[in-house]
Design a protein around this motif. Structure first.
Motif, mmCIF file in Angstrom:
data_model
loop_
_atom_site.group_PDB
_atom_site.id
_atom_site.type_symbol
_atom_site.label_atom_id
_atom_site.label_comp_id
_atom_site.label_asym_id
_atom_site.label_seq_id
_atom_site.Cartn_x
_atom_site.Cartn_y
_atom_site.Cartn_z
ATOM 1 N N PRO A 95 32.621 -18.919 31.722
ATOM 2 C CA PRO A 95 31.182 -18.988 31.472
ATOM 3 C C PRO A 95 30.423 -18.038 32.383
ATOM 4 C CG PRO A 95 31.869 -20.867 32.796
ATOM 5 C CD PRO A 95 33.114 -20.060 32.519
ATOM 6 N N CYS A 96 29.142 -17.777 32.047
ATOM 7 C CA CYS A 96 28.374 -16.791 32.822
ATOM 8 C C CYS A 96 28.042 -17.302 34.219
ATOM 9 C CB CYS A 96 27.100 -16.400 32.069
ATOM 10 S SG CYS A 96 25.750 -17.590 32.222
ATOM 11 N N GLY A 97 27.887 -18.632 34.346
ATOM 12 C CA GLY A 97 27.594 -19.217 35.655
ATOM 13 C C GLY A 97 26.120 -19.199 36.026
ATOM 14 N N CYS A 98 25.290 -18.555 35.222
ATOM 15 C CA CYS A 98 23.883 -18.361 35.598
ATOM 16 C C CYS A 98 22.900 -19.032 34.658
ATOM 17 C CB CYS A 98 23.547 -16.869 35.612
ATOM 18 S SG CYS A 98 24.583 -15.943 36.732
ATOM 19 N N CYS A 99 23.303 -19.342 33.427
ATOM 20 C CA CYS A 99 22.325 -19.837 32.441
ATOM 21 C C CYS A 99 22.015 -21.310 32.713
ATOM 22 C CB CYS A 99 22.866 -19.636 31.023
ATOM 23 S SG CYS A 99 24.261 -20.706 30.620
ATOM 24 N N ILE A 100 21.058 -21.837 31.969
ATOM 25 C CA ILE A 100 20.631 -23.222 32.189
ATOM 26 C C ILE A 100 21.777 -24.190 31.886
ATOM 27 C CG2 ILE A 100 19.568 -23.476 29.884
ATOM 28 C CD1 ILE A 100 18.183 -24.939 33.144
ATOM 29 N N GLN A 101 22.612 -23.864 30.870
ATOM 30 C CA GLN A 101 23.750 -24.741 30.557
ATOM 31 C C GLN A 101 24.751 -24.746 31.708
ATOM 32 O OE1 GLN A 101 23.495 -26.603 28.098
ATOM 33 N NE2 GLN A 101 22.434 -25.576 26.433
ATOM 34 N N CYS A 102 25.084 -23.570 32.190
ATOM 35 C CA CYS A 102 26.026 -23.485 33.311
ATOM 36 C C CYS A 102 25.464 -24.218 34.525
ATOM 37 C CB CYS A 102 26.296 -22.024 33.674
ATOM 38 S SG CYS A 102 27.414 -21.196 32.525
ATOM 39 N N LYS A 103 24.187 -23.961 34.822
ATOM 40 C CA LYS A 103 23.602 -24.532 36.045
ATOM 41 C C LYS A 103 23.416 -26.037 35.944
ATOM 42 C CE LYS A 103 20.294 -21.391 36.686
ATOM 43 N NZ LYS A 103 19.219 -20.646 37.337
ATOM 44 N N LEU A 109 29.097 -25.154 27.128
ATOM 45 C CA LEU A 109 28.063 -24.802 26.148
ATOM 46 C C LEU A 109 27.378 -23.479 26.469
ATOM 47 C CD1 LEU A 109 26.466 -28.347 25.628
ATOM 48 C CD2 LEU A 109 28.340 -27.266 24.361
ATOM 49 N N CYS A 110 27.889 -22.771 27.466
ATOM 50 C CA CYS A 110 27.332 -21.461 27.844
ATOM 51 C C CYS A 110 27.406 -20.520 26.639
ATOM 52 C CB CYS A 110 28.134 -20.876 29.007
ATOM 53 S SG CYS A 110 27.655 -19.188 29.417
ATOM 54 N N ALA A 111 26.271 -19.903 26.298
ATOM 55 C CA ALA A 111 26.240 -19.002 25.140
ATOM 56 C C ALA A 111 26.907 -17.664 25.447
ATOM 57 C CB ALA A 111 24.797 -18.773 24.693
HETATM 58 ZN ZN LIG Z 1 26.195 -19.665 31.186
#
Ligand SMILES: [Zn+2]
Ligand SMILES: [Zn+2]
Length: 348
Positions: A95-103, A109-111
């Motif tokens: 996952p990106c680690g930065c989006c609202i889902q990750c955080k 659910l990271c897009a």
């Molecule tokens: Zn993410």
């Protein structure tokens, strides 16, 4: 000169062969992994045969495979928790680690996730792959590579059991005993379910469900018969949790009928028929909860503990093994012999 390694490249649907590709190199925070076992997933077979799954389309050559274990060949700068020679299972989604889902903890659910063998990202049918160290999980010595590769599908079952809130004594219905239904069964049993009823039409899968710890198997798809049998099993009370693993519309319709008031329906299977008539008033009147399962999160450590302690045995699910260079044969087997096979495994 760059070192070359072998990888199984899908050039276009049905055209899969061993090719030479560049040896990858572990960057900071990454590990280079000598691949040892990769299980074949239904999604690999879809890409191999049809070149697509819904919106995910194979538009350029791709390396398939995402159920992976291996041995650490090299660690990149800053990696401290793994060393050369360690056995690892690879969680395939980065996952990106930065989006609202990750955080907010929903990294599944990271897009912007980069997931092995989901176009355009390559998978692991190769001699070596590079992977972020934080998604490589150390396996104890007594856990085999093929068991390590099974952690990926098992993770779906663990996530499904968690989404359903399965606990001590839960009465659970699982519709469909394919690979995902069976790993869900293993997870439900490990979570302490008291009743695990499985609906499955195919005799070999029904037998496997019983072998793995189902308390009852219903081999009928007749709604009235299923209702009668589930009423008997639950003393007319209904199931606490139903986990839909078949992707068949009628199974979801049945699950709504046989859930108790206040029960939970967990959707794991993908439906080929997108619009399925549902008794929507039952959701209100029985105060049902619907939950989805998309891949998994934070399941690898749990899966490793459960396998290492013997609480879950994934080995019976592996019904046939191929050497990895025969991946085309393995893929054909998973496709053509789907009725007889549960998990087709490849080994290096
Ligand atoms: Zn993410
Ligand atoms: Zn898979």
């Amino acid at each position: 000169m760059t070192t070359k390694i072998k990888a199984a490249v899908l050039e276009q649907p049905n055209v899969l062969g061993i090719k030479e590709v560049d040896m990858p190199k572990a960057g900071p925070g990454e590990v280079l992994v000598k691949v040892k076992a990769v299980g074949i997933c239904g999604s690999d077979v879809h890409y191999y045969i049809e070149g697509r799954i819904g919106d995910y389309i194979v538009e350029k050559p791709i390396i398939l495979g995402h159920e992976t274990s291996g041995e650490i060949a090299e660690v990149g700068e800053g990696v401290t928790h793994l060393k050369k020679g360690d056995k690892v299972a690879l969680e395939p989604g980065i996952p990106c680690g930065c989006c609202i889902q990750c955080k907010s903890g929903y990294y599944n659910l990271c897009a912007d996730v980069k997931f092995h063998a989901t176009p355009p990202y390559d998978g692991t049918f190769a001699q070596y792959v590079v992977h972020p160290a934080q998604f490589a999980f150390k396996l104890p010595d007594h856990v085999s590579f093929v068991e390590g590769a099974m952690i990926e599908p098992l993770s779906v079952g663990i996530h499904a059991a968690r989404q359903g809130g399965i606990g001590l004594g839960s009465r659970v219905l699982i519709t469909g005993a394919g690979p995902i239904g069976l790993v869900t069964l293993l997870a439900a049993k490990a979570a302490g379910a008291g009743v695990i009823t499985v609906i499955e039409g195919k005799a070999n899968r029904a037998a496997m469900a019983l072998q793995l710890g189902a308390t009852n198997v219903i081999q009928s798809f007749d709604a009235a018969e299923i209702l009668k049998e589930t009423n008997r099993i639950t003393d007319n009370f209904g199931f606490d949790v139903a986990i839909e693993c078949s992707g068949a519309g009628p199974a979801a319709q049945t699950a709504i009928k046989v859930l108790k008031r206040g029960g939970t329906l967990v959707f794991v299977g993908l439906f080929s028929q997108l619009e399925v008539p549902m008794d929507l008033n039952a959701i209100t009147q029985k105060e049902l909860t619907f939950k989805g399962v998309f891949r998994y999160k934070n399941t690898y450590p749990t899966a490793i503990d459960l396998i290492a302690s013997g609480r879950i045995d994934v080995k019976p699910l592996i019904t046939v093994r191929f050497p990895w260079e025969k991946v085309k044969d393995a893929m054909d087997c998973a496709h053509k012999d789907a009725h007889n096979q549960i998990k087709v495994m490849t080994e290096w």
